[in-house]
Design a protein around this motif. Sequence first.
Motif, PDB file in Angstrom:
ATOM      1  N   GLY A  25       0.816  -1.218   0.000  1.00 42.70           N
ATOM      2  CA  GLY A  25       0.000   0.000   0.000  1.00 42.70           C
ATOM      3  C   GLY A  25       0.843   1.259   0.000  1.00 42.70           C
ATOM      4  N   ILE A  26       1.994   1.225   0.700  1.00 44.07           N
ATOM      5  CA  ILE A  26       2.894   2.380   0.692  1.00 44.07           C
ATOM      6  C   ILE A  26       3.332   2.695  -0.732  1.00 44.07           C
ATOM      7  CG2 ILE A  26       5.187   3.187   1.380  1.00 44.07           C
ATOM      8  CD1 ILE A  26       4.862   1.657   3.968  1.00 44.07           C
ATOM      9  N   ILE A  27       3.720   1.658  -1.440  1.00 40.30           N
ATOM     10  CA  ILE A  27       4.179   1.844  -2.820  1.00 40.30           C
ATOM     11  C   ILE A  27       3.047   2.365  -3.694  1.00 40.30           C
ATOM     12  CG2 ILE A  27       5.116   0.666  -4.844  1.00 40.30           C
ATOM     13  CD1 ILE A  27       6.403  -1.345  -2.883  1.00 40.30           C
ATOM     14  N   ARG A  28       1.851   1.753  -3.557  1.00 37.69           N
ATOM     15  CA  ARG A  28       0.727   2.149  -4.409  1.00 37.69           C
ATOM     16  C   ARG A  28       0.268   3.570  -4.118  1.00 37.69           C
ATOM     17  NH1 ARG A  28      -2.280  -1.762  -3.298  1.00 37.69           N
ATOM     18  NH2 ARG A  28      -3.542  -0.824  -1.661  1.00 37.69           N
ATOM     19  N   THR A  29       0.064   3.899  -2.828  1.00 42.59           N
ATOM     20  CA  THR A  29      -0.440   5.232  -2.502  1.00 42.59           C
ATOM     21  C   THR A  29       0.583   6.319  -2.799  1.00 42.59           C
ATOM     22  OG1 THR A  29       0.270   4.864  -0.205  1.00 42.59           O
ATOM     23  CG2 THR A  29      -2.029   4.422  -0.720  1.00 42.59           C
TER      24      THR A  29
END
Length: 581
Positions: free
Chosen positions: A28-32
């Motif tokens: 999620g860190i990468i995506r957001t």
Amino acid sequence: MTKKHTYGQILKSSALIGGSSMLNIIIGIIRTKAMAMLLGPSGVGLMGLYGSITDLTISVAGMGINSSGVRQIAEAVGSDDTERIARTAAVLRRISILLGVLGAVFLIGFSGPLSKLTFGNDQHATAVTLLSIAVFFNLVSAGQGALIQGMRRISDLAKMSVLGALFGTLISIPTVYFLREEGVVISLVLVAAMTLLTSWWYSRKIQTQMHTISASQVGQEAAALLKLGFAFMASGLLMTGAAYAVRLIVVRKVGFDAAGLYQSAWALGGLYIGFILQAMGADFYPRLAAIAKDNPECNRVVNEQAHVSMLLAGPGIIATLTFAPLVIALFYTPKFEGAVEILRWLCLGMILRVISWPMGFIIVVKNVQNLLIFSELAWTVVYLGLAWICVSSFGLKGAGIAFFGSYVFHAFMIYAIVRRLSGFRCSTANLQTSFLFLGLIAVVFCGFYALPFLLAMGVGTLAVLLSGVYSIQVFLNLISLDRIPRPVLKSLQWLRLAPSSYTELNDLEPIYQTEISDSVVKNKLFVDIKWSILAFMVCALFSMWIYWYDRGADWSAGLDSIELKLEMLMSIFHIKINNGI
């Protein structure tokens, strides 16, 4: 004879689901981060609105098939009737496909009105129509996920979650990179497709002996699924509808960029709490359903689940409160700095959510549909009413204030309901843990309004350390030390958080609830850390009062004088050194 506690089972399932959630957090860190850099606040807000439309449609068309399917499958498995298991699984799969088709058709038919309601015009009608594919994929995968969860295949459920998120991220980021805002809807569809693919891969491993199913049998199973699912559908609809309505309030009263800030804060506020709530749904719900008629046992298991959930959630909530600016900078960009304050308010509501949710499962497993719908309806009315008032009065942070206020109401309401329904009472351990964590959270939250920023960060950091040590100490007293992996136990012993010698504890009996004998080493640090936390809270509150009194109640002035106070401290330190002190 003492009943066997379920702390070990709770921790095992929480660790499994929590481990997968931690991987999802990294993904999620990468995506957001990528979406924030590519789209900015307005683009993230657009994605949040499209996501709300999808979630709302799934809540309506899904008919609670995911939750009711878990219970029906778990009940069939408990009966050891292979024919019934196969019949229930087959009907669940067919119903999920049918509901997926109906959901897609519904969204296509109402794409124009939904576009006007959400964006004020029908220019997004085509994009809303395209979301119908995502709705279909999600509803079919929800049925397959219910089958996996109902069979208590927690490991497969965790793998499915991680792989779905990973594949969805890998395919959605390039889509948005090349198409920008025009690729937002396509990315949501592709993420849903990856979720469907991974759920199919793991659900196909479940082998059931297929028999010929008559139309009457299909009707009976479908009626049972849909009747039970209606209450879940109504509850989910109210929750997602409330989230959708709050976003509309923010857009209308504050602006479109504010919706992006709210979406970013909401995603981060629920990121850590998500794995705790997922663990509840994955293993706690089926276990509780099996003992729903035994009120004392049901209440005991709920108390144990609530205790573990608070111990897991407390340090994470305090860390998010303390390092909110760093968290926002890590996940997003400096443009999202305005989301820091609302994130802190959302954290206050999230800890109350963790406290009240285990109690709410009593209403679910008792199958009291009217009370379930009433409780969610009452919460929704309070939430939306507070959101309208608070956003109008306080701007964007008013949405966070409303969320916190609604869960204060929710916690008291749910406790009153389950008190009458099953005679539920909070255990002494839960009351103590709640007091300590809520006190620490209040101190850290108020510190950022009452103290200079660096001093508030110091208070928050110390609170994170104290709460983390307290949680570790309680866990060590809840489970037998021989169940802890040896490398972890050695690390805890090196840090003096675990005794250097111990005797195995039978039946997972907590140390502080059993008779202390020569064969059991009493953990003195467990007692000391509670007094340390209380002393810390008293000192922190006293410091806030001193600083407030010194500044003439001008709390905000401290934020502008950090450098000046640091220079004064350095000069004082230099003078003391020169004087030989």
